[in-house]
Scaffold this active site. Structure first.
Site, PDB file in Angstrom:
ATOM      1  NE  ARG A  59       3.019  -7.398  -6.155  1.00  0.00           N
ATOM      2  CZ  ARG A  59       3.043  -7.808  -4.909  1.00  0.00           C
ATOM      3  NH1 ARG A  59       2.070  -8.548  -4.436  1.00  0.00           N
ATOM      4  NH2 ARG A  59       4.061  -7.504  -4.147  1.00  0.00           N
TER       5      ARG A  59
ATOM      6  CE  LYS B 136       0.519 -12.547   2.204  1.00  0.00           C
ATOM      7  NZ  LYS B 136       1.745 -12.620   1.384  1.00  0.00           N
TER       8      LYS B 136
ATOM      9  NE  ARG C 254       3.805  -9.114   6.608  1.00  0.00           N
ATOM     10  CZ  ARG C 254       3.054  -8.925   5.534  1.00  0.00           C
ATOM     11  NH1 ARG C 254       1.766  -8.735   5.653  1.00  0.00           N
ATOM     12  NH2 ARG C 254       3.601  -8.944   4.356  1.00  0.00           N
TER      13      ARG C 254
ATOM     14  NE  ARG D 207       3.268  -4.009  -2.941  1.00  0.00           N
ATOM     15  CZ  ARG D 207       2.906  -5.067  -2.231  1.00  0.00           C
ATOM     16  NH1 ARG D 207       1.775  -5.690  -2.514  1.00  0.00           N
ATOM     17  NH2 ARG D 207       3.665  -5.518  -1.258  1.00  0.00           N
TER      18      ARG D 207
ATOM     19  NE  ARG E 147       7.599  -7.407   0.355  1.00  0.00           N
ATOM     20  CZ  ARG E 147       6.998  -7.366  -0.838  1.00  0.00           C
ATOM     21  NH1 ARG E 147       7.608  -6.795  -1.866  1.00  0.00           N
ATOM     22  NH2 ARG E 147       5.811  -7.871  -0.987  1.00  0.00           N
TER      23      ARG E 147
HETATM   24  P1  AP5 Z   1      -0.183 -11.394  -4.887  1.00  0.00           P
HETATM   25  O1  AP5 Z   1      -1.560 -11.971  -4.809  1.00  0.00           O
HETATM   26  O2  AP5 Z   1      -0.031  -9.929  -5.057  1.00  0.00           O
HETATM   27  O3  AP5 Z   1       0.693 -11.936  -3.662  1.00  0.00           O
HETATM   28  P2  AP5 Z   1       0.661 -11.571  -2.112  1.00  0.00           P
HETATM   29  O4  AP5 Z   1       0.899 -12.849  -1.372  1.00  0.00           O
HETATM   30  O5  AP5 Z   1      -0.538 -10.772  -1.765  1.00  0.00           O
HETATM   31  O6  AP5 Z   1       1.996 -10.713  -2.061  1.00  0.00           O
HETATM   32  P3  AP5 Z   1       2.304  -9.322  -1.323  1.00  0.00           P
HETATM   33  O7  AP5 Z   1       3.608  -8.832  -1.859  1.00  0.00           O
HETATM   34  O8  AP5 Z   1       1.135  -8.425  -1.374  1.00  0.00           O
HETATM   35  O9  AP5 Z   1       2.534  -9.846   0.098  1.00  0.00           O
HETATM   36  P4  AP5 Z   1       3.288  -9.165   1.204  1.00  0.00           P
HETATM   37  O10 AP5 Z   1       2.919 -10.072   2.300  1.00  0.00           O
HETATM   38  O11 AP5 Z   1       4.743  -9.002   1.007  1.00  0.00           O
HETATM   39  O12 AP5 Z   1       2.769  -7.660   1.140  1.00  0.00           O
HETATM   40  P5  AP5 Z   1       1.662  -6.851   1.950  1.00  0.00           P
HETATM   41  O13 AP5 Z   1       0.990  -5.941   1.047  1.00  0.00           O
HETATM   42  O14 AP5 Z   1       0.861  -7.780   2.784  1.00  0.00           O
HETATM   43  O15 AP5 Z   1       0.591 -12.164  -6.071  1.00  0.00           O
HETATM   44  C1  AP5 Z   1       1.916 -11.794  -6.425  1.00  0.00           C
HETATM   45  C2  AP5 Z   1       2.054 -11.752  -7.954  1.00  0.00           C
HETATM   46  O16 AP5 Z   1       1.964 -13.077  -8.469  1.00  0.00           O
HETATM   47  C3  AP5 Z   1       0.946 -10.958  -8.664  1.00  0.00           C
HETATM   48  O17 AP5 Z   1       1.477 -10.302  -9.768  1.00  0.00           O
HETATM   49  C4  AP5 Z   1      -0.063 -12.039  -9.076  1.00  0.00           C
HETATM   50  O18 AP5 Z   1      -0.809 -11.642 -10.211  1.00  0.00           O
HETATM   51  C5  AP5 Z   1       0.855 -13.218  -9.361  1.00  0.00           C
HETATM   52  N1  AP5 Z   1       0.246 -14.501  -9.028  1.00  0.00           N
HETATM   53  C6  AP5 Z   1      -0.593 -14.778  -7.979  1.00  0.00           C
HETATM   54  N2  AP5 Z   1      -0.940 -16.081  -7.981  1.00  0.00           N
HETATM   55  C7  AP5 Z   1      -0.275 -16.654  -9.028  1.00  0.00           C
HETATM   56  C8  AP5 Z   1      -0.206 -17.990  -9.546  1.00  0.00           C
HETATM   57  N3  AP5 Z   1      -0.865 -19.005  -8.973  1.00  0.00           N
HETATM   58  N4  AP5 Z   1       0.579 -18.191 -10.629  1.00  0.00           N
HETATM   59  C9  AP5 Z   1       1.265 -17.173 -11.218  1.00  0.00           C
HETATM   60  N5  AP5 Z   1       1.225 -15.888 -10.784  1.00  0.00           N
HETATM   61  C10 AP5 Z   1       0.474 -15.632  -9.700  1.00  0.00           C
HETATM   62  O19 AP5 Z   1       2.612  -6.012   2.927  1.00  0.00           O
HETATM   63  C11 AP5 Z   1       3.495  -5.023   2.452  1.00  0.00           C
HETATM   64  C12 AP5 Z   1       4.251  -4.411   3.606  1.00  0.00           C
HETATM   65  O20 AP5 Z   1       3.328  -3.785   4.529  1.00  0.00           O
HETATM   66  C13 AP5 Z   1       5.040  -5.404   4.484  1.00  0.00           C
HETATM   67  O21 AP5 Z   1       6.319  -5.675   3.938  1.00  0.00           O
HETATM   68  C14 AP5 Z   1       5.096  -4.642   5.799  1.00  0.00           C
HETATM   69  O22 AP5 Z   1       6.076  -3.630   5.795  1.00  0.00           O
HETATM   70  C15 AP5 Z   1       3.727  -3.975   5.872  1.00  0.00           C
HETATM   71  N6  AP5 Z   1       2.711  -4.803   6.565  1.00  0.00           N
HETATM   72  C16 AP5 Z   1       1.561  -5.301   6.033  1.00  0.00           C
HETATM   73  N7  AP5 Z   1       0.878  -6.029   6.942  1.00  0.00           N
HETATM   74  C17 AP5 Z   1       1.625  -5.983   8.083  1.00  0.00           C
HETATM   75  C18 AP5 Z   1       1.470  -6.559   9.369  1.00  0.00           C
HETATM   76  N8  AP5 Z   1       0.405  -7.353   9.677  1.00  0.00           N
HETATM   77  N9  AP5 Z   1       2.421  -6.315  10.309  1.00  0.00           N
HETATM   78  C19 AP5 Z   1       3.486  -5.549  10.021  1.00  0.00           C
HETATM   79  N10 AP5 Z   1       3.717  -4.985   8.822  1.00  0.00           N
HETATM   80  C20 AP5 Z   1       2.785  -5.206   7.853  1.00  0.00           C
HETATM   81 MG    MG Z   2      -0.841  -8.756  -1.195  1.00  0.00          MG
END
Ligand code: AP5
Ligand code: MG
Length: 213
Positions: free
Chosen positions: A127, A13, A88, A160, A171
């Site tokens: 990552r 994402k 979410r 991270r 997660r």
């Molecule tokens: P990446 O682009 O980093 O993936 P992502 O979907 O953004 O993954 P996140 O871990 O950031 O998502 P998340 O939803 O768990 O975390 P968030 O920060 O939102 O890609 C992943 C890896 O793969 C990278 O290394 C990339 O280079 C590689 N990659 C990408 N595309 C690829 C491809 N096509 N092929 C190969 N490799 C590829 O949230 C973190 C925490 O914050 C949550 O757990 C929660 O506690 C809190 N939080 C955040 N938002 C909320 C909310 N709205 N409500 C409640 N809690 C929240």
């Molecule tokens: Mg992300």
């Protein structure tokens, strides 16, 4: 153009949202990045959010919704934005929907980046993230030019805290229970588009731009 990115943790994402933001010149808003920035700066919000994030749980809706609504009210959001990691939960989606309704606007696209759980766990350990500007790398797929250093802002890259295998499993569990129902929610609104997130990230982006064009 107002876009929501849906998908499991690690689906890509953030990677795709950043590319969309650059191409369409709209802000990339990630609630995860906002929380991590607060954790890094030791703010009260950061300390509260960290308790949940470290376990792979969701930060409570009350905290998250306020931050997001404040952010999208800023001037740079006038021409739209791409939301990454919000909503979410169904209550978060409803709050956003109501807030947009009040100003006569709506979400144009909810893009679901589809990646099976097996692929996710492998991706996460590779990552590396920049906690300063939010850029994301992968040691094999997207290495930075200089090892351990962000290409965009020159700061240090980190693994991270929530990318440990056990936390990633948690997660994923939370995703299936609390976030996946949003796929139905946005399908019913007629804005859901699904792309295959397992292919090369350039091809994922091509599929997305074909939808947005
Ligand atoms: P990446 O682009 O980093 O993936 P992502 O979907 O953004 O993954 P996140 O871990 O950031 O998502 P998340 O939803 O768990 O975390 P968030 O920060 O939102 O890609 C992943 C890896 O793969 C990278 O290394 C990339 O280079 C590689 N990659 C990408 N595309 C690829 C491809 N096509 N092929 C190969 N490799 C590829 O949230 C973190 C925490 O914050 C949550 O757990 C929660 O506690 C809190 N939080 C955040 N938002 C909320 C909310 N709205 N409500 C409640 N809690 C929240
Ligand atoms: Mg992300």
């Amino acid at each position: 153009m107002k876009i929501i990115m849906l998908g499991a943790p690690g689906a890509g994402k953030g990677t795709q949202a950043q590319m969309i933001a650059d191409k369409y010149e709209i802000p990339h808003i990630s609630t995860g990045d906002i929380f991590r920035e607060n954790v890094k700066n030791g703010t009260e919000l950061g300390m509260e959010a960290k308790k949940y994030m470290d376990q792979g749980a969701l930060v409570p809706d009350e905290l998250t919704v306020k931050i997001l609504l404040d952010r999208v009210a800023k001037d740079d959001c006038k021409n739209g934005y791409v939301l990454d990691g919000f909503p979410r939960t169904i209550p978060q989606a409803e709050v956003l929907d109501n807030a947009l309704n009040e100003i006569g606007e709506k979400i144009d696209y909810a893009i679901n980046v589809d990646v099976p759980d097996e692929n996710i766990i492998r991706r996460m350990s590779g990552r590396r993230a920049c906690l300063s500007c939010g850029a994301t790398y992968h040691i094999e797929h997207v290495p930075p030019k200089k090892e351990g250093i962000c290409d965009r802002c020159g700061k240090e890259l980190v693994l991270r805290d929530d990318d440990k295998e056990e936390t990633v499993k948690n997660r994923l569990d939370v995703y299936h229970k609390q976030t996946q129902p949003l796929i139905d929610f946005y399908t019913k609104k007629g804005v859901l588009k699904t792309v295959d997130g397992t292919v090369d990230m350039k091809d994922v982006f091509a599929a997305i731009t074909a939808i947005l064009a």
